[in-house]
Design a protein around this motif. Sequence first.
Motif, mmCIF file in Angstrom:
data_model
loop_
_atom_site.group_PDB
_atom_site.id
_atom_site.type_symbol
_atom_site.label_atom_id
_atom_site.label_comp_id
_atom_site.label_asym_id
_atom_site.label_seq_id
_atom_site.Cartn_x
_atom_site.Cartn_y
_atom_site.Cartn_z
ATOM 1 N N GLY A 48 52.223 52.869 9.644
ATOM 2 C CA GLY A 48 51.875 51.548 9.167
ATOM 3 C C GLY A 48 51.321 51.523 7.763
ATOM 4 O O GLY A 48 50.808 52.517 7.256
ATOM 5 N N LEU A 49 51.435 50.363 7.148
ATOM 6 C CA LEU A 49 50.835 50.086 5.850
ATOM 7 C C LEU A 49 50.097 48.755 5.944
ATOM 8 O O LEU A 49 50.601 47.794 6.532
ATOM 9 C CB LEU A 49 51.898 49.959 4.753
ATOM 10 N N GLN A 50 48.941 48.688 5.339
ATOM 11 C CA GLN A 50 48.216 47.428 5.237
ATOM 12 C C GLN A 50 48.489 46.864 3.845
ATOM 13 O O GLN A 50 48.043 47.425 2.841
ATOM 14 C CB GLN A 50 46.729 47.657 5.468
ATOM 15 N N ILE A 51 49.258 45.788 3.800
ATOM 16 C CA ILE A 51 49.647 45.186 2.524
ATOM 17 C C ILE A 51 48.684 44.042 2.224
ATOM 18 O O ILE A 51 48.676 43.019 2.911
ATOM 19 C CB ILE A 51 51.106 44.706 2.562
ATOM 20 N N THR A 52 47.860 44.244 1.221
ATOM 21 C CA THR A 52 46.813 43.300 0.875
ATOM 22 C C THR A 52 47.332 42.274 -0.140
ATOM 23 O O THR A 52 48.402 42.462 -0.720
ATOM 24 C CB THR A 52 45.589 44.076 0.364
ATOM 25 N N PRO A 53 46.611 41.170 -0.353
ATOM 26 C CA PRO A 53 47.155 40.078 -1.170
ATOM 27 C C PRO A 53 47.598 40.469 -2.575
ATOM 28 O O PRO A 53 48.530 39.869 -3.118
ATOM 29 C CB PRO A 53 45.998 39.071 -1.212
ATOM 30 N N ASN A 54 46.937 41.464 -3.180
ATOM 31 C CA ASN A 54 47.339 41.900 -4.514
ATOM 32 C C ASN A 54 48.770 42.421 -4.542
ATOM 33 O O ASN A 54 49.423 42.395 -5.595
ATOM 34 C CB ASN A 54 46.377 42.963 -5.052
ATOM 35 N N ALA A 55 49.284 42.860 -3.394
ATOM 36 C CA ALA A 55 50.675 43.320 -3.323
ATOM 37 C C ALA A 55 51.570 42.331 -2.589
ATOM 38 O O ALA A 55 52.738 42.176 -2.941
ATOM 39 C CB ALA A 55 50.750 44.679 -2.631
ATOM 40 N N SER A 56 51.048 41.630 -1.566
ATOM 41 C CA SER A 56 51.919 40.703 -0.825
ATOM 42 C C SER A 56 52.428 39.591 -1.739
ATOM 43 O O SER A 56 53.555 39.111 -1.567
ATOM 44 C CB SER A 56 51.194 40.128 0.391
ATOM 45 N N ARG A 57 51.613 39.191 -2.729
ATOM 46 C CA ARG A 57 52.094 38.149 -3.649
ATOM 47 C C ARG A 57 53.264 38.666 -4.497
ATOM 48 O O ARG A 57 54.133 37.887 -4.891
ATOM 49 C CB ARG A 57 50.959 37.623 -4.528
ATOM 50 N N LEU A 58 53.303 39.974 -4.730
ATOM 51 C CA LEU A 58 54.429 40.552 -5.469
ATOM 52 C C LEU A 58 55.688 40.562 -4.607
ATOM 53 O O LEU A 58 56.788 40.285 -5.095
ATOM 54 C CB LEU A 58 54.090 41.973 -5.923
ATOM 55 N N LEU A 59 55.539 40.870 -3.333
ATOM 56 C CA LEU A 59 56.691 40.858 -2.432
ATOM 57 C C LEU A 59 57.285 39.454 -2.349
ATOM 58 O O LEU A 59 58.502 39.284 -2.272
ATOM 59 C CB LEU A 59 56.279 41.360 -1.047
ATOM 60 N N GLN A 60 56.409 38.453 -2.365
ATOM 61 C CA GLN A 60 56.893 37.071 -2.381
ATOM 62 C C GLN A 60 57.593 36.757 -3.698
ATOM 63 O O GLN A 60 58.657 36.142 -3.731
ATOM 64 C CB GLN A 60 55.718 36.118 -2.157
ATOM 65 N N TYR A 61 57.010 37.192 -4.794
ATOM 66 C CA TYR A 61 57.558 36.944 -6.128
ATOM 67 C C TYR A 61 58.940 37.580 -6.287
ATOM 68 O O TYR A 61 59.829 37.001 -6.927
ATOM 69 C CB TYR A 61 56.580 37.495 -7.167
ATOM 70 N N LYS A 101 41.145 32.457 0.059
ATOM 71 C CA LYS A 101 40.567 33.071 -1.143
ATOM 72 C C LYS A 101 41.626 33.518 -2.141
ATOM 73 O O LYS A 101 41.440 33.390 -3.358
ATOM 74 C CB LYS A 101 39.728 34.295 -0.743
ATOM 75 N N TYR A 102 42.745 34.063 -1.646
ATOM 76 C CA TYR A 102 43.666 34.776 -2.531
ATOM 77 C C TYR A 102 45.069 34.166 -2.600
ATOM 78 O O TYR A 102 45.917 34.664 -3.337
ATOM 79 C CB TYR A 102 43.745 36.250 -2.107
ATOM 80 N N HIS A 103 45.321 33.119 -1.807
ATOM 81 C CA HIS A 103 46.606 32.412 -1.848
ATOM 82 C C HIS A 103 47.790 33.358 -1.601
ATOM 83 O O HIS A 103 48.873 33.181 -2.145
ATOM 84 C CB HIS A 103 46.774 31.688 -3.193
#
Length: 440
Positions: A48-61, A101-103
């Motif tokens: 597993g990997l825990q994908i935090t908002p600093n990276a999940s927003r990149l996956l969305q982008y 907090k992080y959208h």
Amino acid sequence: MVPVEARLRVVIVGAGLSGIATAISAALSGHSVEVIEQAKELAEVGAGLQITPNASRLLQYWNLPASLWEAAAEPTMLTVHRYSGQVLALDSSFDKNIRTKYHAPFVDLHRVDLQQALYARSQELGVTFHLGERIEHIDFDTTTVRSVTGKIFSGDLIVAADGLWSQCREAFVGKKDEPIPTGDLAYRIVLNADQISDPDLKALVQNPEVHFWIGPGAHAVGYSLRGGQVYNIVLLVPDNLPPGVSRQAGSVDEMRQLFVGWDPILNRFLTYVTNVDKWRLMHHGEMEKWVNDTSNLVFTGDSCHPMLPYLAQGANSSLEDGAVLGLLLGNMTDKAQLPSILRLYESLRKSRGEAIVRETFKQRHDFHMEDGEEQRKRDEIFASQLGKEIKGAFPSRWTCPEVQPWLYGYDAIKEVKKAVAENPDLFSQQTTPRSFCQIL
């Protein structure tokens, strides 16, 4: 999209997360990208990997396939337990608080699912992959990489994304540069929900949450994957692997013995484990620089800042690296700008990456305290904040109001836009290279 005359031929060594992230970001910017990977197929061993908002927003982008988000689990709660089971810290609205907090979400993913989604997206963008090609030699004079099979890969820029055992790093420093043991190892466990008969445990799997158990010299973390169909457990314990061995099959009995006396819930999960591997946790000292003198080699990810997994930022910071590098290259108007752009990338990423590495060691200290006076003071801090809005420094950085915003609030896209706006001369049309120092 860069003009034709500024388009680079980018050769990326390594198809891990930082390599493919760089490939996507550079391809979106209009550059020609090829990736060299020694594995014959991208079915990376891992869990597993825990994908935090600093990276999940990149996956969305990056507009990754919908299948990736379908394979995710978004934990609704985060709990830190003392190893006996006592709750030390609890965020019972973790998913909602994070999004507010992080959208962007905090999601748990299987590493293979993420890598395959990145791979599919990069292929859509025209990235070329050369699998089964192990690097033998790098020539910085000609910006050329040669594989063991004799194939030659040439370009304008080589991106070292070949991880902890980086051959690019060794070529750069001019000597053998093996990683250093941290004193810890990891047992990585993946259980399918359908193999768990215990109804209480099955409910924990199917209703995604994150649970930490912290104790003397060790800790454990458990969370759901694939929409609650899989449970991932990582056990972090003192390293007892033989010298020179980085991974080997482990003994299930030995593993269970290490957690005798710990929370019965954790131990009930461990009764379902039938086989397990031991992975030595390694690191490197800080590199003096991430860009070579001829400005045709740049480092990303574990090749320059390998991290302990104690803040789950190894994958996330690797994705940040790739995003920042590719976005900066997307602002080129002239190939002569490359040296200055690479040094701007280094200035944006090196201090953050190395600071996160240092923070992971601090988290290990706070999670692995031996029973005693220091541990009692730590638990008093936990108890004083339980059920309240946390204020000030906190032993668990996962919900610490000082560390969490620094980690999760980072927006690579905004950081690049800000850097470009602050350095207008760097990205203007030019015909002669200038150093980053001259520009500043």
